[in-house]
Write an enzyme that holds these catalytic residues in place. Structure first.
Site, mmCIF file in Angstrom:
data_model
loop_
_atom_site.group_PDB
_atom_site.id
_atom_site.type_symbol
_atom_site.label_atom_id
_atom_site.label_comp_id
_atom_site.label_asym_id
_atom_site.label_seq_id
_atom_site.Cartn_x
_atom_site.Cartn_y
_atom_site.Cartn_z
ATOM 1 N N SER A 1 -6.777 0.089 0.280
ATOM 2 C CA SER A 1 -6.055 -0.296 -0.774
ATOM 3 C C SER A 1 -6.162 -1.367 -1.368
ATOM 4 O O SER A 1 -6.799 -2.365 -1.173
ATOM 5 C CB SER A 1 -4.928 -0.805 0.125
ATOM 6 N N TYR B 1 -1.046 -6.487 5.882
ATOM 7 C CA TYR B 1 -2.342 -5.595 5.335
ATOM 8 C C TYR B 1 -3.064 -5.523 4.350
ATOM 9 O O TYR B 1 -4.104 -5.105 4.435
ATOM 10 C CB TYR B 1 -0.489 -5.185 4.325
#
Length: 249
Positions: A142, A155
């Site tokens: 990501s 995350y």
């Protein structure tokens, strides 16, 4: 981009990006083994992609954060496909929480879903690819793992870990003919972000240099490139960024 008859395992295949990658691979002639813990959605994807081509699309519903489940996944995939040429680790999870309010359990849940699962899948397929003398491993990370974001420390750390893991494994794997790379999408229009705060999502697209988020199909092309030959033959330890300009490297 030559991928015809390649044997690909795709985790998270019932999600938006995973499904798009599976559809693109299948349309390019690859044989795919799809994995997701959502059995109902996975069954629907397999039925859709396998219509008229049941020998081309296989799959199993299981939890790729569990070591014994991943071992079963690889056994089933190798049995169905006769080998594994490509692994795409597309499963994952996201939550939103300020650091001071984050429990250790939530931290570990995100690490397990986003980093442990990648480790387990890669470790399981690595001996197969070594025996074959070739293979492609494509992790899905990501852009948040590259730039960070408030309320996403867990995350960001998990996805940064995926990028670091990818680079290290790429150096270990390349002498065996196995190419390991990552795709780090930016905002994508899928249900993955459905539980995030409205204020987080508001204005996200407008802040991107491109002015919009990506569709899953626009991410899938990067995974096709990295799996293909000859176009993907010299990518080693790279992180491709289809992120609408959010991160520029």
């Amino acid at each position: 981009m030559q991928i015809e008859n390649k044997r690909a395992v795709i985790t998270g295949a019932a999600g938006g990006i995973g499904q798009a990658i599976a559809a693109l691979y299948a349309s390019a002639g690859a044989r795919v083994f799809l994995v997701d813990r959502d059995a109902a959605r996975l069954e629907s994807v397999i039925a859709e992609l396998g219509a008229g081509h049941t020998d081309q699309v296989h799959g199993i519903a299981l939890d790729v954060t569990r070591e014994e489940a991943v071992a079963r996944m690889v056994d089933e995939a190798e049995g169905a496909l006769g080998g594994i040429d490509v692994l795409v680790t597309c499963s994952g999870a996201i939550t939103e929480r300020e650091l001071e309010d984050m429990s250790l359990a939530e931290w570990r849940e995100i690490m397990g879903a986003n980093l442990d699962a990648v480790f387990l899948a890669c470790r399981a397929v690595f001996p197969i690819m070594k025996r074959q003398g070739s293979g492609r491993i494509i992790t899905v990370s990501s852009q948040i793992g590259q730039r960070g974001a408030p309320r996403f420390t867990h995350y960001a750390a998990s996805k940064a870990g995926v990028i670091g893991f990818t680079k290290a494994l790429a150096r270990e794997a390349a002498p065996h003919g196995i190419l390991v790379n990552s795709v780090a999408p930016g905002p994508v229009l899928t249900s993955f972000n459905r539980d995030l705060r409205a204020e987080t999502l508001d204005g996200t697209e407008a802040a991107l240099p491109l002015g919009r988020a990506a569709q899953p199909e626009e991410i899938a092309g990067a995974a096709l490139l990295l799996a293909s030959s000859p176009h993907g033959d010299v990518f080693v330890g790279q992180t491709l960024g289809p992120n609408s300009g959010d991160v520029m490297l």
